[in-house]
Design a protein around this motif. Structure first.
Motif, short mmCIF file in Angstrom:
data_model
loop_
_atom_site.label_atom_id
_atom_site.label_comp_id
_atom_site.label_asym_id
_atom_site.label_seq_id
_atom_site.Cartn_x
_atom_site.Cartn_y
_atom_site.Cartn_z
N ALA A 110 0.88 -1.32 -0.13
CA ALA A 110 0.12 -0.10 -0.16
C ALA A 110 0.66 1.32 0.03
CB ALA A 110 -0.81 -0.01 1.29
N GLY A 111 2.29 1.19 0.42
CA GLY A 111 2.98 2.42 0.54
C GLY A 111 2.50 3.25 1.57
N VAL A 112 1.65 2.66 2.71
CA VAL A 112 1.07 3.80 3.53
C VAL A 112 1.65 2.82 4.98
CG1 VAL A 112 -0.64 4.60 4.61
CG2 VAL A 112 -0.47 4.56 2.35
N PRO A 113 2.02 3.41 5.98
CA PRO A 113 2.50 2.91 7.20
C PRO A 113 1.31 2.74 8.14
CG PRO A 113 3.04 5.08 7.22
CD PRO A 113 2.96 4.88 6.00
N ALA A 114 1.14 1.98 8.84
CA ALA A 114 -0.01 1.69 9.79
C ALA A 114 0.51 1.11 11.17
CB ALA A 114 -1.08 0.79 9.22
N TYR A 115 -0.24 0.90 12.17
CA TYR A 115 0.23 0.39 13.47
C TYR A 115 -0.55 -1.00 13.45
CZ TYR A 115 0.98 5.16 14.87
OH TYR A 115 1.51 6.60 14.83
N GLY A 116 -1.29 -1.36 12.62
CA GLY A 116 -1.70 -3.00 12.82
C GLY A 116 -2.82 -3.04 13.74
N PRO A 117 -3.59 -4.39 13.43
CA PRO A 117 -4.86 -4.33 14.37
C PRO A 117 -4.70 -4.41 15.76
CG PRO A 117 -3.96 -6.39 13.55
CD PRO A 117 -3.06 -5.30 13.00
N PRO A 121 8.76 4.20 11.15
CA PRO A 121 9.62 3.05 10.59
C PRO A 121 8.87 1.72 10.04
CG PRO A 121 10.16 3.95 12.63
CD PRO A 121 9.05 4.53 12.50
N ARG A 122 9.33 1.20 9.04
CA ARG A 122 8.49 -0.12 8.44
C ARG A 122 9.62 -1.28 8.52
NH1 ARG A 122 5.51 2.53 3.35
NH2 ARG A 122 5.43 4.59 4.06
N GLN A 123 9.14 -2.23 8.70
CA GLN A 123 9.99 -3.68 8.93
C GLN A 123 9.88 -4.02 7.60
OE1 GLN A 123 11.67 -5.12 11.31
NE2 GLN A 123 12.29 -6.64 9.90
N GLY A 124 11.11 -4.55 6.88
CA GLY A 124 11.35 -5.35 5.94
C GLY A 124 10.63 -6.73 6.27
N GLN A 125 10.74 -7.46 4.86
CA GLN A 125 9.94 -8.91 4.93
C GLN A 125 10.93 -9.80 5.67
OE1 GLN A 125 7.02 -10.23 3.70
NE2 GLN A 125 6.61 -8.08 4.32
N LEU A 126 10.19 -10.46 6.96
CA LEU A 126 11.00 -11.59 7.70
C LEU A 126 11.14 -12.52 6.54
CD1 LEU A 126 11.73 -12.41 10.56
CD2 LEU A 126 9.42 -13.47 10.77
N HIS A 151 9.64 1.45 19.94
CA HIS A 151 10.55 2.01 19.19
C HIS A 151 11.15 3.15 20.49
CE1 HIS A 151 12.93 4.87 16.54
NE2 HIS A 151 12.99 3.68 15.69
N PHE A 152 10.25 3.89 20.97
CA PHE A 152 10.98 4.87 21.97
C PHE A 152 11.92 4.08 23.09
CE2 PHE A 152 6.88 4.17 23.95
CZ PHE A 152 7.19 4.21 25.35
N ILE A 189 18.81 -3.49 19.78
CA ILE A 189 17.89 -4.06 18.58
C ILE A 189 16.59 -4.20 18.77
CG2 ILE A 189 17.61 -6.17 17.31
CD1 ILE A 189 20.54 -6.77 17.83
N LEU A 190 15.73 -3.64 18.05
CA LEU A 190 14.26 -3.93 18.01
C LEU A 190 13.82 -4.85 16.83
CD1 LEU A 190 11.87 -2.72 19.19
CD2 LEU A 190 11.50 -1.11 17.33
N PRO A 191 13.32 -6.11 17.55
CA PRO A 191 13.10 -7.28 16.68
C PRO A 191 12.12 -6.79 15.42
CG PRO A 191 12.99 -7.97 18.83
CD PRO A 191 13.18 -6.41 19.03
N ASN A 192 11.13 -5.98 15.54
CA ASN A 192 10.46 -5.55 14.50
C ASN A 192 10.33 -3.85 14.26
OD1 ASN A 192 8.34 -4.84 12.79
ND2 ASN A 192 6.92 -6.55 13.21
N LEU A 193 11.01 -3.52 13.42
CA LEU A 193 11.22 -1.83 13.22
C LEU A 193 9.64 -1.36 13.38
CD1 LEU A 193 14.12 -1.45 10.76
CD2 LEU A 193 14.05 -1.19 13.37
N ALA A 194 8.61 -2.14 12.92
CA ALA A 194 7.35 -1.26 12.92
C ALA A 194 6.77 -1.29 14.32
CB ALA A 194 6.32 -2.24 12.01
#
Length: 433
Positions: free
Chosen positions: A44-51, A64-69, A140-141, A157-162
């Motif tokens: 989508a090219g749009v960041p989101a916080y998720g459900p 920040p967005r997480q690349g594909q695991l 993140h913070f 290290i933050l395991p998921n940048l998102a």
């Protein structure tokens, strides 16, 4: 008691098979792997916080967005991930330390070397100076704060940048700087007859390193939910008023407990000129509250407390001070995550507790103290969206990358920001209750 993730999987499966389920969740998407959200955002090219609790909050474009695991971690069973995480931890030994926030899912917390709130965990990392890597299973913070307080040689290290924070994102550096400029135009910059500055900036720990640095540079300070009262007292000694961000509820509840009238706590909406206030309202203020909030704690209501009291006579209601004022007023007590944990631990007789904070922590407390009846005020299972982005698959990935000699998802704070942010944090440490 089953974990939150297990309960969500069961509810989603029952709903799909029977059209009804024992229990409810705020989103069936919570049953999916977080990598599905990573892919959806990439497409989508749009960041989101998720459900979850923050799903309706709008994520800034710079989130920040997480690349594909890698696929092997997505396909791995729980048992395989457990084996790989345990093996990687054993190989790394003291070279790595894993920190787990109270709100993290059980499937991740089981591997944590330390469990606590954001500042407890940042301090816990200081007790492991031999660790080359600090894996922060939080948001993140929190990882930024750990980087500020750790040594330059340690990688955070933050395991998921998102895994961000919608509340922290509600106050960005540019908006706060613009607010500050407008306040200086009204208040001026000179001290009063008692040497107090016109306004002192106070940021909650749940904010970016940039905002902590802003406070450090402008005579301000950081607070936690544990020491907000002490920090506000510190600020009032040095300033005529306080600009408190990003959480309006913690600011309002704390200032109200100190006797500040509500009419002297105007809200600052960054989308409006003068935050939506008149110059006189700001001149008459004691605490200027930023228009921010925690979507988890915003879900709790007076109606939920009334229902808990009706169904469980004698129930003790404890809520987090990020809850709205009317909820805090209706509860028996309010305090930080550490306060909640200690209050339950101190109960000597079997007691029924209704807790107003994130569901993962509530369920963990219920399992830890089976002599009590402990339940979440909100009957709908709706975890912190961003904490839930951390999954054992991401933890296994970052650990195995470390074993291979590679550091991924490193969180770093620049030297200039780090110096001023550290100043604000040190002021906080010195302001002891």
């Amino acid at each position: 008691m089953s974990s939150v993730n297990t309960a969500i999987q069961l509810i989603t499966r029952e709903q799909a098979e029977n059209g009804a389920a024992r229990g409810s969740t705020c989103s069936p998407a919570l049953a999916k792997g977080p990598w599905d959200y990573d892919l959806a955002e990439a497409l989508a090219g749009v960041p989101a916080y998720g459900p979850g609790a923050s799903s309706a909050d709008v994520a800034p474009a710079a989130t920040p967005r997480q690349g594909q695991l890698p696929e092997e971690y997505k396909r791995a069973t729980d048992a395989e991930l457990a084996r790989r995480i345990t093996a990687a931890k054993a190989t790394l030994g003291d070279r790595a330390v894993i920190l787990g926030h109270f709100y993290q899912r059980d499937e991740v917390i089981q591997y944590a070397d330390f469990v606590g709130d954001s500042f407890q965990l940042a301090n816990a990392a200081l007790t492991k100076p031999e660790a080359e890597a600090i894996i922060f299973c939080g948001v993140h913070f929190m990882a930024e704060t750990a980087d500020i307080l750790s040594t330059p040689e340690q990688a955070v290290i933050l395991p998921n940048l998102a895994a961000g924070c919608s509340m922290a994102d509600m106050a960005d550096a540019d908006s706060v700087a613009e607010c500050w400029e407008q306040l200086e135009e009204i208040f001026g910059t000179g001290p009063d007859a008692e040497g107090r500055r016109p306004v002192i900036p106070v940021t909650y720990m749940n904010s970016s390193a940039a905002l902590k640095a802003f406070c450090g540079e402008n005579g301000g300070i950081v607070c936690t939910s544990s020491n907000a009262k002490t920090v506000l007292e510190w600020a009032f000694e040095r300033g005529q008023r306080v600009l408190f961000f990003p959480d309006q509820h913690l600011g309002r509840n704390t200032a109200k407990a100190l006797g500040v009238p509500l009419e002297q706590m105007p809200m600052w909406n960054p989308r409006k000129d003068l935050g939506g206030n008149s110059a006189q309202q700001l001149l008459d203020s004691r605490v200027i509250l930023w228009h921010g909030f925690c979507s988890v704690h915003k879900r709790f209501s007076v109606a939920q407390i009334e229902q808990a009291r009706a169904e469980h006579p004698g129930v003790q209601v404890i809520v987090h001070p990020e809850c709205p004022m009317e909820v805090v007023d209706a509860a028996d007590s309010a305090g930080s995550t550490d306060f909640i944990k200690k209050a339950i631990a101190a109960a000597t007789e079997p007691t029924t507790f209704a807790i107003g904070t994130e569901i993962n922590m509530v369920n963990r407390l219920a399992a830890e103290y089976p002599q009590h009846t402990i339940f979440c005020l909100d009957p709908v299972i709706c975890p912190c969206s961003t904490m839930y982005r951390i999954h054992p698959g991401y933890l296994a990935w970052v650990l195995e990358e470390l074993v291979a000699g590679r550091v991924v998802n490193r969180i770093t704070v620049g030297d200039a920001v780090q110096a001023n942010a550290r100043t604000a944090l040190e002021r906080m440490l010195a302001a002891r209750p």
